[in-house]
Design an enzyme around this catalytic site. Structure first.
Site, PDB file in Angstrom:
ATOM      1  N   HIS A  72      28.986 -36.249   6.956  1.00 32.14           N
ATOM      2  CA  HIS A  72      29.826 -35.111   6.564  1.00 32.14           C
ATOM      3  C   HIS A  72      30.770 -34.753   7.708  1.00 32.14           C
ATOM      4  CE1 HIS A  72      27.208 -33.357   3.074  1.00 32.14           C
ATOM      5  NE2 HIS A  72      27.481 -34.636   2.927  1.00 32.14           N
ATOM      6  N   TYR A 202      27.710 -22.914   3.511  1.00 29.99           N
ATOM      7  CA  TYR A 202      26.975 -21.785   4.088  1.00 29.99           C
ATOM      8  C   TYR A 202      27.624 -20.527   3.521  1.00 29.99           C
ATOM      9  CZ  TYR A 202      24.729 -24.807   7.578  1.00 29.99           C
ATOM     10  OH  TYR A 202      23.973 -25.784   8.202  1.00 29.99           O
ATOM     11  N   LYS A 297      19.159 -27.026  13.921  1.00 33.32           N
ATOM     12  CA  LYS A 297      19.070 -27.561  15.286  1.00 33.32           C
ATOM     13  C   LYS A 297      17.680 -28.075  15.669  1.00 33.32           C
ATOM     14  CE  LYS A 297      23.236 -27.176  16.636  1.00 33.32           C
ATOM     15  NZ  LYS A 297      23.850 -28.384  16.113  1.00 33.32           N
ATOM     16  N   TYR A 385      28.004 -27.244  16.028  1.00 35.97           N
ATOM     17  CA  TYR A 385      27.366 -27.752  14.813  1.00 35.97           C
ATOM     18  C   TYR A 385      27.141 -29.259  14.916  1.00 35.97           C
ATOM     19  CZ  TYR A 385      26.038 -27.918   9.933  1.00 35.97           C
ATOM     20  OH  TYR A 385      25.316 -28.086   8.772  1.00 35.97           O
TER      21      TYR A 385
END
Ligand code: DHB
Length: 391
Positions: A72, A202, A297, A385
């Site tokens: 992605h 999100y 994470k 990210y």
């Protein structure tokens, strides 16, 4: 039994450590209380940072990831009824994330270790670790009904949030008060349905946060914020889909339903212990720190820890140098705290706090507007990210 590095825990930290050590010619034995099947089937998160993907690829465990994972290049932040794309790939000079479930990573690592003749002992019991302040630490456990003693040079505590290893560091020598509980949880589902989006969403909504992720062309992973005291029984499928539609569907986004085959509630915590080492014991992954799931994470941090630990152990075996071992805690905690900050930031920007006023909601919307409306803001999110490079 004797080995160089005794590893407690066959999760991402323990298995990756064993794999990386093997490539440096260092022997290890991994033990875990859980069965192989349990480890290979437990559903966890599924977003790999670029550094994790590169490490897996470079060390020969990236073939299935490359075939079955989804690269992605961006994510959507959805708020105020509209989706705003963060083009991570452009903002980071060509870095991306790959959606590939954690238990698939574990399957690949287990296979690689076993193919290389590695020793993995599943389903062990009564584990204790002794003498970590001497040059000859030991792990004792029962396996197939027989007591075993594993003599080691070092012990790696990779035994997750249910750790026994962390408790070997005496009270006066460790800080365990870096802790934060959050007033919400995530309801996670797996559903047989087509993807609702080409990239993760999100979503900020006054009803609470929602996250649209994926696993395969016909299995989707979705989450939505619930009260930490809520239970799975309160959520029949219809109610789940109605809630997800209410929080996500609208201009530029449409949730696609299907039969739900897994439901679970995940609690939220932030935690860091310091130091992450004591004598010849070194902690890695969730045994030493936990982040809230927003931003995915957890597994990536475990991988980064053992990447640093491998370098330190390799330096010891190659030249008897203990410099990197001595600085292990400070080396890895820098990244851990940055991930704590990022996960906390994403969490607090996107979730509805129980006592939130209209002021708080408007302030969150303004923050999202700042991040998506500014190149600098978007880049800050994108860099964190996709993940900091592994040093
Ligand atoms: C997933 C989990 C996360 O915590 C996240 O931030 C994104 C995706 C997942 O399980 O797909």
């Amino acid at each position: 039994m004797r080995t160089q590095v005794g590893i407690v825990g066959a999760g991402p930290a323990g298995l990756m450590l064993s794999h990386l050590l093997h490539l440096r010619g260092i022997e290890s034995v991994v033990i875990d209380k859980r069965s192989r099947q349990d480890i290979e089937e437990t559903i966890r998160a599924g977003v790999l940072e670029q550094g994790t993907v590169d490490l897996m690829t470079e060390t020969g465990v990236g073939a299935r990831l490359k075939q079955e994972g989804f690269v992605h290049h961006g994510i959507y932040l959805r708020f105020g009824g509209r989706s705003h794309r963060i083009n991570m790939y452009e903002l980071t000079g060509g870095r991306a994330v790959t959606v590939y479930a954690q238990h698939e990573v574990l399957k690949d690592l287990i296979k690689a270790r076993l193919d290389a003749g590695g020793q993995l002992l599943f389903g062990v019991d009564d584990v204790s670790v002794e003498d970590v302040t001497t040059d000859a630490p030991k792990i004792r456990f029962s396996s197939d009904g027989a007591r075993q003693e594993l003599d080691c040079d070092f012990v790696a505590g990779c035994d997750g949030s249910q750790t026994i290893c962390r408790f070997l560091i005496p009270d006066g020598e460790i800080r365990t008060d870096y802790f934060r509980q959050y007033p919400f949880a995530w309801f996670g589902i797996l559903a047989h349905a087509p993807p609702s989006s080409d990239e993760l969403i999100y979503a900020h909504h006054e009803r609470g946060f929602a996250l649209v992720s994926t696993r395969s062309p016909d299995v989707q992973r979705l989450y939505f914020q619930v009260d930490p005291g809520d239970s799975v029984e309160n959520w029949p499928d219809d109610r789940i889909w109605a809630e997800l539609h209410a929080r996500v569907s609208g201009e530029g986004a449409a949730i696609k339903d299907g039969p739900i085959f897994a439901k679970a509630i995940l609690q939220f915590r932030s935690f860091v212990c310091e130091p992450m080492q004591y004598g010849r014991l070194f902690l890695a992954g969730d045994s030493a720190h936990t982040v809230p799931p927003t931003g995915a994470k957890g597994m990536n941090l475990a991988v980064a820890d053992v990447h640093a630990l491998t370098r330190a152990l390799a330096a010891y075996y190659e030249s008897k140098s203990t410099d990197l071992l001595e600085t292990y805690t400070s080396t890895v905690l820098r990244r851990v705290w940055r991930a704590q900050h990022f996960s906390y930031w994403m969490t607090s920007m996107l979730h509805r706090f129980p006592d939130a006023s209209d002021f708080d909601l408007r302030r969150q919307l303004a923050e999202l507007d700042t991040v998506t409306g500014s190149l600098a803001g978007s880049r800050l999110l994108a860099e964190n990210y996709v993940g900091l490079p592994l040093t």
